[in-house]
Design a protein around this motif. Structure first.
Motif, PDB file in Angstrom:
ATOM      1  N   ARG A 322       0.843  -1.189   0.000  1.00  0.00           N
ATOM      2  CA  ARG A 322       0.000   0.000   0.000  1.00  0.00           C
ATOM      3  C   ARG A 322       0.886   1.250   0.000  1.00  0.00           C
ATOM      4  O   ARG A 322       1.840   1.338   0.754  1.00  0.00           O
ATOM      5  CB  ARG A 322      -0.917   0.016   1.219  1.00  0.00           C
ATOM      6  N   LYS A 324       1.018   5.581  -0.146  1.00  0.00           N
ATOM      7  CA  LYS A 324       0.442   6.920  -0.104  1.00  0.00           C
ATOM      8  C   LYS A 324       1.361   7.784  -0.967  1.00  0.00           C
ATOM      9  O   LYS A 324       2.510   8.054  -0.626  1.00  0.00           O
ATOM     10  CB  LYS A 324       0.382   7.467   1.318  1.00  0.00           C
ATOM     11  N   GLU A 329      -2.615  10.246  -2.674  1.00  0.00           N
ATOM     12  CA  GLU A 329      -3.593   9.255  -3.110  1.00  0.00           C
ATOM     13  C   GLU A 329      -3.232   7.869  -2.581  1.00  0.00           C
ATOM     14  O   GLU A 329      -2.045   7.565  -2.371  1.00  0.00           O
ATOM     15  CB  GLU A 329      -3.674   9.237  -4.631  1.00  0.00           C
ATOM     16  N   ASP A 330      -4.261   7.042  -2.407  1.00  0.00           N
ATOM     17  CA  ASP A 330      -4.063   5.667  -1.957  1.00  0.00           C
ATOM     18  C   ASP A 330      -3.884   4.768  -3.179  1.00  0.00           C
ATOM     19  O   ASP A 330      -4.782   4.665  -4.023  1.00  0.00           O
ATOM     20  CB  ASP A 330      -5.256   5.192  -1.140  1.00  0.00           C
ATOM     21  N   ARG A 405      -5.332   2.700  -8.146  1.00  0.00           N
ATOM     22  CA  ARG A 405      -5.670   3.843  -7.297  1.00  0.00           C
ATOM     23  C   ARG A 405      -7.048   3.595  -6.694  1.00  0.00           C
ATOM     24  O   ARG A 405      -8.016   3.346  -7.419  1.00  0.00           O
ATOM     25  CB  ARG A 405      -5.648   5.134  -8.113  1.00  0.00           C
TER      26      ARG A 405
END
Length: 857
Positions: A322, A324, A329-330, A405
């Motif tokens: 994961r 950032k 944005e993730d 995203r």
């Protein structure tokens, strides 16, 4: 102690006796394991022999075909070593009926063996009772929900068997009592629908139950309608299904369930689904207003049985990272650029949305990047019902991606990426002492499977994903090493022949969704000759060659009609697509050099095919034409000292690879090629038409050392430059990402394009040394000839041929001793060349060990 030794001796004797026995394995019908539907009136059977006894050859076989317990046909004992594509020669087989078969073999050591398990096949259906049905409601003009067709079935007796035949206009997914029918994805596949529409066959006996049975079929636009290939609704505007289920009861009676006016239609939770744009699901939708259906009287003459395995789920990537991003944005990194989709579990409030956007790469700053997808939205949207933990997975779309995203307030768990591609068997492995080359091999194999999504596509991510013929013909030889693609290309070639224009011109993409003006390019249309001939060489598939022969001839005849004075110097062509260019220097090859060379290649392949098929008149005709083609080429483009107009690597490669030059000039031309490579500081400059031939041509003319220099080059342009930049697949452009981490033009910059991965063919053949004797087909006669270089200290490769595994494992020990282990499958012979030893060794099947003293490279 004596008793123990006697027992051990007896066990050893028994083991040796058993290992010497021959076994029959991997029975295939039309190249498939237990196919559910075959259109061929005379299906062909293949099998493999397995034994540890050396020099084993089959001396005879006997095939028996059964209808239940009744013998339908037996070949009798046939004195032959053939085990590939042996045809059925009995009485006509009944449509829709399942048959079994087994084979008994005799070997040259006096052993016999019979296949321990019967193989099965079912003949295709001809008596269709079903009717095409379409939704009875008015569809929206845009953002159309996926139609659902449903009916119910109540068997009055105990069911012995139930076979379902299904196809659709669009993509379908069928369920019986809430359980998915089959494991296929994107069925019925992508064909030239108006001419050839596949149907699939399923044994659904275990899905049925006493009492009511609910049957549902959901349909999406797929390739049938919607946006495909820069246009819309290529084949039709309305989706529909054709469904027929043959139910046989234990008392021998039968019943047929068909799509007809008794079905209902409506919509459900899949509110939108398109190939390029993604899928939307709304779990709040649990019911629908059911309408009737429209019944159409459409001819069924275009229906054909599937001849290749469907797209299915494969590798699952759960070890996610994961991120950032600097933009806040993730983003999820799955670690591998792949073709498929993301599935997950989620929980949240009713109406919460989960938006997944797919991309291949991060930009220079580490932000999510998807501009190279052009107009393809590649976005899946899921809306929660709010009722506990919910599961989401798309059904009718696929994406090319490594990064996703994520935009949501919901809680996501169990997030995984699922690779989906045609379920054709893996056949090749390759590794060596250089980790970067191993990564290159990884990238080649992944770009192949990512782009073998029912058809051989150019890329899996942007608004294209089309069956570009030039890419396929350039890569097909490498493809055969990595996967058994015989049935895969059989299907695609049938569409090529179907979409070939009346004048013989071949479209740029197959199926042809670009129109009749997009056809006739050299190196692209030549897929009509290159791919069938490759299938014949690699798989000994003579029937495919025979079926495609009219198409092969038509392509060459088209060129001839457009070649005044035997020079193909007319028309629009892609040329050596994406060859090297810089501000100071260009490696553009004059387009009509490429056309003339491919004119010669396709003419030669028609000659080859005509000779195999016993068409001597065509052999004579095209042999005379070929001489004129080559003479015209030399007169126009070649100097007496072997210089070729354009003076590019591709111009020399094509002329040498396709034997365009008189023999006394070829060494000079090869020297010019090597010199040009040196002038670029040992870099290639070739594009799509030159790259796949480059290394094999260098080796053929004695420049294997130069081929190794190219392979090991890791600065632009080279195979290892993308590897060094972190690629997990093959790029469309040599510099898709530049050295400063900026990108090539968004108009055309795929990071998952297999064409340049054609170097894999050279790696199998020369680094590992696995070759086929040019006098044979199907690897019946094998040549093992590793060529050392590049500082490599070991290589290991295996190829599962139609006869069995061919294996090579070599290494260079300290002190310069070369050690090699070779495995040759039963029912074949081999010629083995050992580096450090003069001459060659002719062997039969078995495992062999060699050692020789060499000078370290």
């Amino acid at each position: 102690m004596n008793k123990r030794l006697s027992l051990l001796f007896l066990i050893q004797v028994l083991y040796l006796q058993l290992s010497a026995q021959v076994q029959v394995k991997q029975l295939l019908t039309e190249g498939l394991k237990d196919p559910q539907s075959i259109d061929n009136a005379h299906p062909r059977f293949s099998w493999k022999l397995s034994t540890e006894q050396k020099n084993t050859l089959q001396s005879a076989y006997e095939i028996t075909v059964m209808d239940g317990k009744k013998t339908t046909w037996t070949s009798g004992k046939v004195s032959s070593d053939e085990t590939l594509h042996v045809p059925y020669e009995g009485a006509a087989l009944s449509p829709g009926k399942q048959y079994s078969w087994k084979v008994k073999v005799w070997d040259n050591h006096g052993h016999t063996a019979t296949s321990t398990e019967a193989a099965y096949f079912r003949m295709g259906i001809t008596a269709w009772k079903a009717k095409w049905i379409e939704p009875g409601y008015q569809e929206a003009a845009s953002n159309r929900p996926c139609p659902i067709f449903k009916t119910s079935f109540h068997p009055g007796k105990k069911i012995a068997s139930a076979i379902a035949y299904i196809t659709s206009h669009g993509l379908y997914e069928a369920q019986i009592n809430g359980k998915k029918v089959g494991n296929g994805f994107l069925t019925p596949g992508f064909t030239s629908y108006n001419k050839r529409l596949q149907y699939q066959v399923y044994d659904v006996t275990n899905l049925l139950q006493p009492g009511d049975n609910n049957i549902e079929v959901t349909v999406a636009s797929g390739w049938y309608r919607g946006t495909i290939g820069w246009g819309t609704d290529k084949y039709g505007k309305t989706l529909g299904i054709l469904y027929q289920m043959e139910v046989t009861y234990t008392d021998g009676s039968s019943e047929t369930v068909i799509s007809d006016g008794n079905w209902k239609s409506g919509t459900g939770k899949i509110t939108y689904s398109e190939i390029y744009n993604g899928e939307w699901q709304d779990n709040r939708i649990t019911t629908t207003n059911w309408s009737g259906v429209k019944v159409l009287d459409i001819p069924l003459t275009n229906l054909v049985a599937s001849v290749t395995p469907p797209v299915t789920k494969h590798e699952v990537f759960s070890n996610i990272k994961r991120i950032k991003t600097p933009a806040g944005e993730d983003v999820i990194d799955f670690g591998q650029n792949l073709s498929g989709f993301v599935h997950f579990k989620a929980s949240g409030n009713a109406g919460d949305s989960i938006i997944l956007e797919h991309g291949e790469i991060l930009d220079k700053k580490g932000n999510f990047y998807n501009a190279n997808l052009r107009t393809a939205a590649a976005t899946d949207i899921f809306v929660l019902s709010g009722k506990g933990e919910e599961y989401f997975e798309p059904h009718f779309t696929f994406h090319g991606f490594r990064y996703v995203r994520v935009k949501t307030k919901a809680k996501l768990t169990n997030i995984e990426a699922v690779a989906t591609y045609s379920d054709v068997p893996a056949t090749g492995i390759f590794e060596c002492s250089n980790p970067m080359i191993n990564q290159l091999q990884h990238n080649i194999q992944w770009s192949q499977v990512d782009n073998f999504v029912d058809i051989p596509t150019d890329c899996p991510q942007r608004d294209e994903r089309l069956g570009w013929t030039g890419d396929a013909q350039a890569f097909v030889q490498t493809a055969t090493f990595n996967r058994n693609v015989n049935t895969f290309f059989t299907k695609w070639l049938r569409d090529l022949a179907a979409d070939q224009l009346q004048n013989g011109s071949v479209p740029y993409v197959i199926p042809n969704v670009l129109g009749n003006d997009a056809a006739g390019s050299a190196g692209w249309g030549d897929a009509a000759t290159v791919v069938p001939w490759t299938m014949y060489e690699v798989y000994s598939d003579k029937r495919l060659l025979e079926n495609q022969y009219p198409s092969m001839k038509a392509w060459v005849d088209f060129i001839q009609l457009n070649s005044p004075k035997n020079m193909w110097a007319t028309g629009s062509h892609f040329g050596d697509w994406l060859s090297y260019k810089s501000e100071n220097r260009s490696a553009d090859t004059y387009t009509y050099i490429t056309t003339q060379c491919y004119y010669a290649l396709s003419t030669q392949l028609v000659i080859n095919a005509a000779r195999v098929l016993g068409k001597q008149e065509d052999v004579d005709k095209y042999t005379a034409l070929l001489k004129k083609i080559k003479d015209a080429f030399c007169a126009e483009y070649v100097t007496p000292n072997g210089r070729i107009m354009s003076n590019t690597q591709t111009s020399y490669v094509l002329a040498l690879a396709f034997d365009m030059l008189p023999e006394h000039i070829r060494p000079m031309a090869a020297k010019h090629l090597a010199d040009d490579i040196a002038s670029y500081n040992n870099h290639l400059t070739t594009g799509f038409l030159g790259t796949y031939l480059l290394s094999n041509t260098l080796t053929r003319f004695g420049y294997t050392d130069v081929a190794y220099k190219l392979l090991l080059q890791d600065t632009y342009p080279s195979w290892l430059y993308p590897v060094k930049m972190g690629a997990t697949t093959i790029w469309e452009r040599w510099d898709g990402m530049k050295t400063d981490s900026t990108f090539q033009t968004i108009e055309m910059n795929s990071f998952n394009h297999y064409a340049y991965g054609a170097i894999g063919d050279w790696m199998y053949k020369n680094v590992a040394g696995i070759n086929m004797d040019s006098a044979s087909t199907g690897f019946k006669k094998i040549v093992i000839r590793p060529r050392l270089g590049g500082g490599l200290t070991y290589a290991k490769a295996g190829y599962e041929s139609g006869y069995g595994k061919i294996g090579v494992d070599w290494k260079i020990k300290d002190g310069g001793t070369f050690v090699m282990d070779v495995e040759i499958p039963a029912n074949t012979t081999a010629v083995i060349y050992v580096p450090g030893k003069e001459g060659k060794q002719e062997v039969g099947s078995g495992k062999y060990h060699y050692e020789a003293v060499i000078s370290k490279n």
